[in-house]
Design an enzyme around this catalytic site. Sequence first.
Site, PDB file in Angstrom:
ATOM      1  N   GLU A   1     -20.543  -3.408 -31.080  1.00 19.55           N
ATOM      2  CA  GLU A   1     -19.704  -2.217 -31.491  1.00 19.55           C
ATOM      3  C   GLU A   1     -18.316  -2.993 -32.364  1.00 19.55           C
ATOM      4  O   GLU A   1     -17.923  -2.257 -33.363  1.00 19.55           O
ATOM      5  CB  GLU A   1     -18.795  -1.857 -30.079  1.00 19.55           C
ATOM      6  CG  GLU A   1     -17.749  -1.012 -30.273  1.00 19.55           C
ATOM      7  CD  GLU A   1     -17.754   0.494 -31.115  1.00 19.55           C
ATOM      8  OE1 GLU A   1     -17.008   1.071 -31.621  1.00 19.55           O
ATOM      9  OE2 GLU A   1     -19.055   0.574 -30.799  1.00 19.55           O
ATOM     10  N   ASP A   2     -17.958  -4.071 -32.057  1.00 23.32           N
ATOM     11  CA  ASP A   2     -16.758  -4.574 -32.864  1.00 23.32           C
ATOM     12  C   ASP A   2     -16.991  -5.761 -33.619  1.00 23.32           C
ATOM     13  O   ASP A   2     -15.987  -6.291 -34.398  1.00 23.32           O
ATOM     14  CB  ASP A   2     -15.758  -5.068 -31.639  1.00 23.32           C
ATOM     15  CG  ASP A   2     -14.983  -4.094 -30.861  1.00 23.32           C
ATOM     16  OD1 ASP A   2     -15.114  -2.904 -31.355  1.00 23.32           O
ATOM     17  OD2 ASP A   2     -14.938  -4.244 -29.797  1.00 23.32           O
TER      18      ASP A   2
END
Length: 750
Positions: free
Chosen positions: A76-77
């Site tokens: 996700e990051d």
Amino acid sequence: MMRQYELVERVQRYKPDVNEALLNKAYVYAMQKHGHQRRASGDPYFSHPLEVAAILTDMHLDEATIAVALLHDTIEDTSATRAEIDELFGPDIGKLVEGLTKLKRLDLVSKKAHQAENLRKLLLAISEDVRVLLVKLADRLHNMRTLDHVPEHKRLRIAEETMDIYAPLAGRMGMQDMREELEELAFRHINPEAFRAVTERLAEFFERNRGVIKAIEEALSHLFAEHHIESTVKSRQKKPWSVFRKMETKALSFEQLSDIFGFRVLVNDVEDCYRALGVIHSTWSMVPGRFKDYISTPKQNDYRSIHTTIVGPSRQRVELQIRTYEMHRIAEYGVAAHSIYKDFGGKVNGADHRISRDTNAYAWLRRTIEALSEGDTPEDFLENTKLELFQDQVFCFTPKGRLIALPRGATPIDFAYAVHTEVGDTCVGAKVNGRIMPLMTELKNGDEVEIIRSKAQVPPAAWESVVVTGKARAAIRRATRNAIRKQYSGLGARILERAFERAGKAFSRDALKPVLHRLGRQDVEDVLAAVGRGELSSQDVVRAVFPDYKDERVTQAPKEREEGWFNLRNAAGMLFQIPGRSSRKAKRTKAGGVPVEKGAGGALPIRGVSGDLPVSFAPEGAVPGDRIVGILHPGSGITIYPIQSPALTAFDDQPERWIDVRWDIDEHMKERFPVRMSVTAINEPGSLAEIAQVIASNDANIHTLAMERTAPDFTEMLFDLEVWDLKHLTRLVSQLKEISCVSDAHRVNG
């Protein structure tokens, strides 16, 4: 921040053969990927997945789950990809990390539908591998611990979501310690003043009673030692949120609470649990109604313990929980307690990690997952799931001894649906402990419930407001939708039969199958229901089946043309006599514009507003004895009008909506029918009472009343009444006119 070797050592304490290489690789990979990212607090971002991993080591989870915790934000990051995770750590860990990533991509607190959809995704992911839940809860716990660093406008939403979803979900999974901490952290942000007040009172109370608590611990330990029962006695204090909730729900003051502190007695085995209970009850008096045995009947989250309250040393009320060390571990860690080394969710490095599917917690989860496939909207699913998450439980039995766990407040209807959906759908009554009881009866612990069934039963829609379980609500809504669809389908079939007959064609359901795509419907029942609701014209269906068919609905005879009338057959094949457009309104008022009847067999039978057909009455009502006609309204069924109603002129140019109807009155079924009446009376005290007395003495019922002053001395009253038939109405109008204060009384037609 925890170092790499410290994390490995934490896992080694409970799992000596830990796969160090997996943990080391996950630690280094996640740290490198998060690089110089920072959290809102200013700490390195990598501190977050590391703390999540630390929380999971406290639950004694395996190294694969710890690795997932370290990696859960990488896709996700960071620049990490699923393919990269699969290559380095295997597809099973990659699947878990991606599953957690998909959950995060939805803004859970933005909208109710998004929140519901995210809960669906979470539960579906858990059904495949419960480690998703464990990592998600640990992730939420660390985020709540650091919520002070989040912008103020987001804190309340995140805290409410935690209280609504994550804390009760942890409780349902048996993870009581995590639930209590999540509730306490959320409570601190949702109601800071109440949190501060309750916390201060608890601290004062504990300080004031420190000596008493110590004395009770020693007395209990000494008692068990005398009877040669190996035990550990620990005091416990009620948490702030639990105290506040009890004060709110039961309207109690802090001083009225009797269970602010209690004691846990931990013993070696089940036999010692009951021996300890016998020793306690033979030494001190038990408080009636305060005994619960969750060892013989565990809670749905696998919680097992004996609860009792005694009047103990110094005449203090003492709440006790008696359990084994193993039960205590399950009470603290829930499904995580089943997961050590090998018990849940898929395979990692060849080892089976599947949770025991026999646990009550997982059984509840399976039932919840089943609800996902039953067609509820996301909002309905969220509402029903939250209802079950929050409810305490009662335990009831079938006549054959099967134990059924239900939320507190459940009724025999909930019980029936818990046994089986078909049992609920056919439920018409219930016996509770051998006595016939109302279906709205609130069930209590230990009740034996026998469901009385009938195949002719259809669950009433009103049941939805009575039941408390999500399964029952979903099933009732589904049955109601199906019943309505069946009603419209039956009506549509009748309409199409007449339309095909008028066209000189034979109607059959099989004839509709080849043209479903042309009609834009999935199956024959959809076509029939659409015709019944007025969404699909019967003529369109006829033309779809017979493309060469030409409709000749309007025919005029010379005599009829001279008189200004013409015959009109509607789409259902019913013949009506309609006045010419030039004098239509006047002719209808004068002559009535009555339909030419085709006999009882050619019309839909109408009884009243409580029948099975989707039928309602026009505002002015209609009563047996009136000549009536039905108008098909798309989406809402048939509206019945008296044939003299001026409102019918609005449908003169829509003949396909006219339905031939007739009264079908059952002499044994007493039912009143709606009618609207206008009464003009002298404006003086007692006039309304006199009018109401005449209406009541004639066995009519006033449904609504509106009053409008039309002149200084007179008032017009508009009554919506319920009468038996036209003869009854005529008698009532005649008697109202005889009242001295009444200047006029008449029926309102539109």
